[in-house]
Design a protein around this motif. Structure first.
Motif, PDB file in Angstrom:
ATOM      1  N   MET A 116      18.837 -15.112 -25.144  1.00  0.00           N
ATOM      2  CA  MET A 116      17.433 -15.329 -25.880  1.00  0.00           C
ATOM      3  C   MET A 116      16.629 -13.906 -25.734  1.00  0.00           C
ATOM      4  O   MET A 116      16.727 -13.396 -24.517  1.00  0.00           O
ATOM      5  N   VAL A 117      16.085 -13.538 -26.747  1.00  0.00           N
ATOM      6  CA  VAL A 117      15.291 -12.075 -26.693  1.00  0.00           C
ATOM      7  C   VAL A 117      14.071 -12.347 -27.290  1.00  0.00           C
ATOM      8  O   VAL A 117      13.646 -12.917 -28.098  1.00  0.00           O
ATOM      9  N   SER A 118      12.959 -11.585 -26.481  1.00  0.00           N
ATOM     10  CA  SER A 118      11.602 -11.295 -26.896  1.00  0.00           C
ATOM     11  C   SER A 118      11.476  -9.784 -27.260  1.00  0.00           C
ATOM     12  O   SER A 118      11.985  -8.944 -26.430  1.00  0.00           O
ATOM     13  N   THR A 119      10.499  -9.571 -28.254  1.00  0.00           N
ATOM     14  CA  THR A 119      10.362  -8.035 -28.616  1.00  0.00           C
ATOM     15  C   THR A 119       8.848  -7.775 -27.986  1.00  0.00           C
ATOM     16  O   THR A 119       8.535  -6.639 -28.222  1.00  0.00           O
ATOM     17  N   VAL A 120       8.201  -8.724 -27.440  1.00  0.00           N
ATOM     18  CA  VAL A 120       7.047  -8.599 -26.928  1.00  0.00           C
ATOM     19  C   VAL A 120       7.037  -8.653 -25.400  1.00  0.00           C
ATOM     20  O   VAL A 120       7.787  -9.574 -24.836  1.00  0.00           O
ATOM     21  N   PRO A 121       6.046  -8.160 -24.360  1.00  0.00           N
ATOM     22  CA  PRO A 121       5.920  -8.336 -23.035  1.00  0.00           C
ATOM     23  C   PRO A 121       5.741  -9.926 -22.771  1.00  0.00           C
ATOM     24  O   PRO A 121       5.235 -10.596 -23.882  1.00  0.00           O
ATOM     25  N   VAL A 122       6.247 -10.313 -21.772  1.00  0.00           N
ATOM     26  CA  VAL A 122       6.131 -11.722 -21.340  1.00  0.00           C
ATOM     27  C   VAL A 122       5.930 -11.945 -19.850  1.00  0.00           C
ATOM     28  O   VAL A 122       6.496 -11.229 -18.974  1.00  0.00           O
ATOM     29  N   THR A 123       5.092 -12.628 -19.692  1.00  0.00           N
ATOM     30  CA  THR A 123       4.418 -13.015 -18.328  1.00  0.00           C
ATOM     31  C   THR A 123       5.083 -14.382 -17.720  1.00  0.00           C
ATOM     32  O   THR A 123       4.968 -15.271 -18.674  1.00  0.00           O
ATOM     33  N   PRO A 124       5.633 -14.135 -16.572  1.00  0.00           N
ATOM     34  CA  PRO A 124       6.398 -15.734 -15.968  1.00  0.00           C
ATOM     35  C   PRO A 124       5.125 -16.574 -15.980  1.00  0.00           C
ATOM     36  O   PRO A 124       4.029 -16.275 -15.769  1.00  0.00           O
ATOM     37  N   LEU A 125       5.920 -17.878 -16.015  1.00  0.00           N
ATOM     38  CA  LEU A 125       4.798 -19.126 -16.022  1.00  0.00           C
ATOM     39  C   LEU A 125       4.482 -19.159 -14.407  1.00  0.00           C
ATOM     40  O   LEU A 125       3.557 -20.001 -14.297  1.00  0.00           O
ATOM     41  N   GLY A 126       5.134 -18.741 -13.595  1.00  0.00           N
ATOM     42  CA  GLY A 126       4.824 -18.873 -12.212  1.00  0.00           C
ATOM     43  C   GLY A 126       5.472 -18.109 -11.633  1.00  0.00           C
ATOM     44  O   GLY A 126       6.069 -17.192 -11.723  1.00  0.00           O
ATOM     45  N   PRO A 127       5.376 -18.171  -9.961  1.00  0.00           N
ATOM     46  CA  PRO A 127       6.247 -17.247  -9.368  1.00  0.00           C
ATOM     47  C   PRO A 127       7.747 -17.561  -9.261  1.00  0.00           C
ATOM     48  O   PRO A 127       8.221 -18.666  -9.871  1.00  0.00           O
ATOM     49  N   PRO A 128       8.546 -16.755  -9.117  1.00  0.00           N
ATOM     50  CA  PRO A 128       9.999 -16.904  -9.260  1.00  0.00           C
ATOM     51  C   PRO A 128      10.354 -18.082  -8.224  1.00  0.00           C
ATOM     52  O   PRO A 128       9.750 -18.108  -7.031  1.00  0.00           O
ATOM     53  N   GLU A 129      11.536 -18.669  -8.695  1.00  0.00           N
ATOM     54  CA  GLU A 129      12.126 -19.868  -7.812  1.00  0.00           C
ATOM     55  C   GLU A 129      13.424 -19.170  -7.151  1.00  0.00           C
ATOM     56  O   GLU A 129      14.379 -18.613  -7.817  1.00  0.00           O
ATOM     57  N   GLN A 130      13.669 -19.439  -5.887  1.00  0.00           N
ATOM     58  CA  GLN A 130      14.984 -19.009  -5.240  1.00  0.00           C
ATOM     59  C   GLN A 130      16.028 -20.052  -5.833  1.00  0.00           C
ATOM     60  O   GLN A 130      15.807 -21.147  -5.932  1.00  0.00           O
ATOM     61  N   VAL A 131      17.343 -19.358  -6.260  1.00  0.00           N
ATOM     62  CA  VAL A 131      18.010 -20.161  -6.942  1.00  0.00           C
ATOM     63  C   VAL A 131      18.923 -21.093  -6.071  1.00  0.00           C
ATOM     64  O   VAL A 131      19.330 -22.067  -6.082  1.00  0.00           O
ATOM     65  N   GLY A 132      19.378 -20.495  -4.785  1.00  0.00           N
ATOM     66  CA  GLY A 132      19.946 -21.215  -3.782  1.00  0.00           C
ATOM     67  C   GLY A 132      21.630 -21.118  -3.985  1.00  0.00           C
ATOM     68  O   GLY A 132      21.918 -20.156  -4.210  1.00  0.00           O
ATOM     69  N   ASP A 133      22.270 -21.798  -3.447  1.00  0.00           N
ATOM     70  CA  ASP A 133      23.689 -22.011  -3.179  1.00  0.00           C
ATOM     71  C   ASP A 133      24.376 -21.792  -4.593  1.00  0.00           C
ATOM     72  O   ASP A 133      24.285 -22.921  -5.227  1.00  0.00           O
ATOM     73  N   LEU A 134      25.004 -20.747  -5.080  1.00  0.00           N
ATOM     74  CA  LEU A 134      25.509 -20.588  -6.137  1.00  0.00           C
ATOM     75  C   LEU A 134      27.003 -21.381  -6.307  1.00  0.00           C
ATOM     76  O   LEU A 134      27.161 -21.916  -7.458  1.00  0.00           O
ATOM     77  N   PHE A 135      27.588 -21.792  -5.203  1.00  0.00           N
ATOM     78  CA  PHE A 135      28.731 -22.485  -5.289  1.00  0.00           C
ATOM     79  C   PHE A 135      28.381 -23.860  -5.403  1.00  0.00           C
ATOM     80  O   PHE A 135      28.751 -24.800  -6.276  1.00  0.00           O
ATOM     81  N   GLU A 136      27.227 -24.349  -4.888  1.00  0.00           N
ATOM     82  CA  GLU A 136      26.709 -25.630  -4.982  1.00  0.00           C
ATOM     83  C   GLU A 136      26.394 -25.892  -6.259  1.00  0.00           C
ATOM     84  O   GLU A 136      26.585 -27.168  -6.940  1.00  0.00           O
ATOM     85  N   LEU A 137      25.626 -24.911  -7.039  1.00  0.00           N
ATOM     86  CA  LEU A 137      25.465 -24.972  -8.483  1.00  0.00           C
ATOM     87  C   LEU A 137      26.653 -25.108  -9.475  1.00  0.00           C
ATOM     88  O   LEU A 137      26.275 -26.168 -10.167  1.00  0.00           O
TER      89      LEU A 137
END
Length: 175
Positions: A116-137
């Motif tokens: 997905m792409v946007s051509t305008v600046p975008v502000t996050p909805l909140g602070p970033p979330e740590q994704v965690g264990d990639l193997f578990e995901l």
């Protein structure tokens, strides 16, 4: 780690992004500046360190049973992600973050769409979330994670098959 309704996600190892500005990525085939994100179905493509090469394959409407069994394997789910042994430590150690972005200004890109792409600046909805264990995901999503000495033989089989596929950062794969 998936977006909620009305959201898209941007994955990054940088936990301090306040605003995403459209830019032309150094590796992009696109000449227009974009803010890049992914929707629900493509999030697993980014459950890796940024530079990690990965070859991904999944069943689609034209996938034959022969290719499914030959490449994904018997008793496996409909999707496999392959990485090289050299990247296992990085996958275990990476601190990956997901930024939730409002989906309103984003449009699909690619045929079929892969981001997905946007051509305008975008502000996050909140602070970033740590994704965690990639193997578990991967396990929770039912995605087989395959570890290989070299991605290229697998990639060559996948791209010649009836499976759908995506390769990211393949230039970083062992030659």
């Amino acid at each position: 780690m998936r977006p909620a309704a009305g959201e898209v996600l941007h994955f990054s190892e940088d936990p301090a992004i306040d605003r995403f500005e459209p830019h032309v990525a150094p590796t992009s085939r696109q000449s227009e500046p974009y803010v890049w994100a992914v929707g629900h179905d493509r999030c697993p493509d980014y459950w890796f360190p940024r530079a990690c090469p990965r070859a991904m394959a999944w069943t689609g409407p034209r996938t034959t049973e022969h290719d499914k069994l030959r490449i994904l394997g018997a008793g496996c789910g409909p999707r496999v992600h392959a990485v090289e042994y050299a990247w296992l430590k990085a996958i275990m150690d990476v601190r990956l973050y997901a930024y939730r972005l409002p989906a309103g200004t984003f449009e699909p890109i690619g045929d079929p769409p892969h981001a997905m792409v946007s051509t305008v600046p975008v502000t996050p909805l909140g602070p970033p979330e740590q994704v965690g264990d990639l193997f578990e995901l991967h396990e929770e999503a039912g995605i087989q994670l395959r570890v290989l000495d070299n991605l290229w033989p697998f990639w060559n089989e996948v791209t010649a098959s009836t499976l759908e596929f995506s390769g990211i950062r393949m230039r970083n794969a062992r030659r």
